[in-house]
Scaffold this motif. Structure first.
Motif, PDB file in Angstrom:
ATOM      1  N   SER A 162      -4.761   5.544  -3.247  1.00  0.00           N
ATOM      2  CA  SER A 162      -4.474   4.324  -2.498  1.00  0.00           C
ATOM      3  C   SER A 162      -4.901   3.082  -3.259  1.00  0.00           C
ATOM      4  O   SER A 162      -5.978   3.043  -3.856  1.00  0.00           O
ATOM      5  CB  SER A 162      -5.195   4.353  -1.146  1.00  0.00           C
ATOM      6  OG  SER A 162      -4.658   5.331  -0.300  1.00  0.00           O
ATOM      7  N   TRP A 219      -3.479   6.055   3.452  1.00  0.00           N
ATOM      8  CA  TRP A 219      -2.595   7.147   3.041  1.00  0.00           C
ATOM      9  C   TRP A 219      -3.374   8.300   2.431  1.00  0.00           C
ATOM     10  O   TRP A 219      -3.014   9.468   2.611  1.00  0.00           O
ATOM     11  CB  TRP A 219      -1.529   6.635   2.068  1.00  0.00           C
ATOM     12  CG  TRP A 219      -0.459   5.830   2.728  1.00  0.00           C
ATOM     13  CD1 TRP A 219      -0.185   4.505   2.576  1.00  0.00           C
ATOM     14  CD2 TRP A 219       0.490   6.314   3.688  1.00  0.00           C
ATOM     15  NE1 TRP A 219       0.864   4.119   3.370  1.00  0.00           N
ATOM     16  CE2 TRP A 219       1.296   5.212   4.062  1.00  0.00           C
ATOM     17  CE3 TRP A 219       0.733   7.558   4.269  1.00  0.00           C
ATOM     18  CZ2 TRP A 219       2.334   5.331   4.984  1.00  0.00           C
ATOM     19  CZ3 TRP A 219       1.769   7.688   5.194  1.00  0.00           C
ATOM     20  CH2 TRP A 219       2.557   6.586   5.534  1.00  0.00           C
ATOM     21  N   ASP A 220      -4.444   8.020   1.710  1.00  0.00           N
ATOM     22  CA  ASP A 220      -5.284   9.095   1.173  1.00  0.00           C
ATOM     23  C   ASP A 220      -5.847   9.945   2.302  1.00  0.00           C
ATOM     24  O   ASP A 220      -5.867  11.185   2.214  1.00  0.00           O
ATOM     25  CB  ASP A 220      -6.445   8.507   0.357  1.00  0.00           C
ATOM     26  CG  ASP A 220      -6.044   8.205  -1.088  1.00  0.00           C
ATOM     27  OD1 ASP A 220      -5.308   9.018  -1.674  1.00  0.00           O
ATOM     28  OD2 ASP A 220      -6.479   7.168  -1.603  1.00  0.00           O
ATOM     29  N   ASP A 251       0.823  -1.208   0.000  1.00  0.00           N
ATOM     30  CA  ASP A 251       0.000   0.000   0.000  1.00  0.00           C
ATOM     31  C   ASP A 251       0.856   1.257   0.000  1.00  0.00           C
ATOM     32  O   ASP A 251       0.579   2.220  -0.723  1.00  0.00           O
ATOM     33  CB  ASP A 251      -0.912   0.015   1.230  1.00  0.00           C
ATOM     34  CG  ASP A 251      -2.300  -0.539   0.933  1.00  0.00           C
ATOM     35  OD1 ASP A 251      -2.483  -1.155  -0.138  1.00  0.00           O
ATOM     36  OD2 ASP A 251      -3.198  -0.366   1.772  1.00  0.00           O
ATOM     37  N   THR A 305      -7.421   2.679   2.479  1.00  0.00           N
ATOM     38  CA  THR A 305      -7.487   4.089   2.065  1.00  0.00           C
ATOM     39  C   THR A 305      -6.675   4.978   3.008  1.00  0.00           C
ATOM     40  O   THR A 305      -6.797   6.196   2.975  1.00  0.00           O
ATOM     41  CB  THR A 305      -8.949   4.566   2.038  1.00  0.00           C
ATOM     42  OG1 THR A 305      -9.504   4.479   3.362  1.00  0.00           O
ATOM     43  CG2 THR A 305      -9.795   3.721   1.093  1.00  0.00           C
ATOM     44  N   ARG A 324       0.982   8.237  -6.819  1.00  0.00           N
ATOM     45  CA  ARG A 324       0.743   9.678  -6.706  1.00  0.00           C
ATOM     46  C   ARG A 324       1.799  10.462  -7.471  1.00  0.00           C
ATOM     47  O   ARG A 324       1.474  11.449  -8.160  1.00  0.00           O
ATOM     48  CB  ARG A 324       0.731  10.091  -5.232  1.00  0.00           C
ATOM     49  CG  ARG A 324       0.377  11.563  -5.027  1.00  0.00           C
ATOM     50  CD  ARG A 324       0.262  11.913  -3.566  1.00  0.00           C
ATOM     51  NE  ARG A 324      -0.048  13.326  -3.398  1.00  0.00           N
ATOM     52  CZ  ARG A 324      -0.210  13.923  -2.218  1.00  0.00           C
ATOM     53  NH1 ARG A 324      -0.135  13.217  -1.097  1.00  0.00           N
ATOM     54  NH2 ARG A 324      -0.471  15.219  -2.160  1.00  0.00           N
ATOM     55  N   TYR A 353       1.014   3.761  -3.154  1.00  0.00           N
ATOM     56  CA  TYR A 353       0.444   5.094  -2.966  1.00  0.00           C
ATOM     57  C   TYR A 353       1.413   6.166  -3.447  1.00  0.00           C
ATOM     58  O   TYR A 353       1.058   7.036  -4.252  1.00  0.00           O
ATOM     59  CB  TYR A 353       0.079   5.350  -1.505  1.00  0.00           C
ATOM     60  CG  TYR A 353      -0.397   6.779  -1.290  1.00  0.00           C
ATOM     61  CD1 TYR A 353      -1.732   7.113  -1.502  1.00  0.00           C
ATOM     62  CD2 TYR A 353       0.482   7.795  -0.913  1.00  0.00           C
ATOM     63  CE1 TYR A 353      -2.176   8.425  -1.348  1.00  0.00           C
ATOM     64  CE2 TYR A 353       0.052   9.106  -0.758  1.00  0.00           C
ATOM     65  CZ  TYR A 353      -1.279   9.414  -0.972  1.00  0.00           C
ATOM     66  OH  TYR A 353      -1.711  10.720  -0.821  1.00  0.00           O
ATOM     67  N   ASN A 378     -11.480   0.479   0.195  1.00  0.00           N
ATOM     68  CA  ASN A 378     -10.853   0.651  -1.110  1.00  0.00           C
ATOM     69  C   ASN A 378     -11.457  -0.403  -2.028  1.00  0.00           C
ATOM     70  O   ASN A 378     -11.062  -1.566  -2.020  1.00  0.00           O
ATOM     71  CB  ASN A 378      -9.336   0.468  -0.989  1.00  0.00           C
ATOM     72  CG  ASN A 378      -8.582   1.040  -2.167  1.00  0.00           C
ATOM     73  OD1 ASN A 378      -9.119   1.159  -3.258  1.00  0.00           O
ATOM     74  ND2 ASN A 378      -7.322   1.389  -1.952  1.00  0.00           N
TER      75      ASN A 378
END
Length: 254
Positions: free
Chosen positions: A219, A226-227, A104, A224, A112, A108, A200
């Motif tokens: 993510s 880190w979002d 994850d 979810t 991103r 992420y 997620n």
């Protein structure tokens, strides 16, 4: 070892078989329009790549994945040719949790960055986003460089840092594959047990594939977290579409 096949080989090829078998189940459900997150007309209009090209792209990525996986197992393999003893269930559960966190986290930040960096997005990551309306077997439709960086290296790090055995990796990567396919299936099926344990999901990731959401919901594939921590979480409401099926509508952020 099963039928004389090593755990290393099973760990390499079983997740690939799982990918196509699980995707195949969703192909059988393709006629269930009342569960689709987009209409067929939207798919035909918005997706700019053919399904045959998607199949070829995924097979290419999986070929690279096989090569890297076999090289990895050659490096870490015990020369005694004796399969390492499986640890206790508690240890395996801990290894799963560590591997999920590593995957994850890696995905992420790499994902991103591929959106932030205009060159990487234009020349690499945009290939995946050519499927604005995702479907199951397009889950791993990426530029080969993205497949290597995001998925293959992320998998290698998850394996090495968690300390799991090759046998455990068969189950972990098969599960990660199922989760990734499910997130891209384009359907919101009632009774989907993955939706019970993971926020997620197919609707969450569908938001990311839309133009209004491509700077949010990075993510993948499990949580979810880190979002939410880094302010890139876009909440949504799942609403019935008048043409049939569902629509994930973003909720305005404060």
């Amino acid at each position: 070892m099963a039928f004389g096949i090593s755990d290393e080989l099973l760990g390499t090829f079983v997740p690939i078989a799982v990918y196509w078998l699980y995707s195949g189940l969703y192909i059988l459900l393709d006629g269930f329009d009342k569960y689709r997150l987009h209409t067929r007309a939207e798919e035909a209009e918005k997706n700019v790549v053919s399904r045959s090209s998607v199949v070829k792209g995924v097979l290419l990525q999986q070929a690279v994945q096989v090569i890297v996986s076999l090289l990895l197992f050659m490096v870490v393999k015990d020369d005694t040719a004796v399969a390492p003893k499986q640890p206790s269930i508690l240890v395996i559960a801990t290894q799963f949790a560590v591997a999920m966190f590593v995957m994850d986290t890696w995905q992420y930040f790499m994902h991103r960055y591929m959106h932030i960096n205009k060159f990487l997005y234009k020349h690499i990551h945009s290939k995946h986003h050519s499927l604005i309306v995702p479907y199951a077997f397009g889950a791993l439709y990426n530029h080969p460089a993205e497949g290597l960086i995001l998925d293959t290296i992320g998998g290698v790090l998850s394996f090495l840092i968690s300390g799991m055995t090759p046998r455990t990796s068969i189950f972990f990567f098969s599960f990660a594959t199922i989760k990734t396919v499910d997130d891209h299936c384009g359907l919101w099926l009632p009774g989907n047990i993955l939706h019970v344990f993971f926020r997620n999901n197919s609707a969450y990731h569908d938001v990311h594939h839309q133009l209004y959401g491509n700077k949010y919901n990075f993510s993948q594939p499990f949580f979810t977290t880190w979002d939410k921590i880094l302010g890139t979480h876009m909440p949504y409401s799942l609403e019935n579409r008048k043409e049939g099926g569902f629509e994930a509508k973003p909720i305005k952020r404060d």
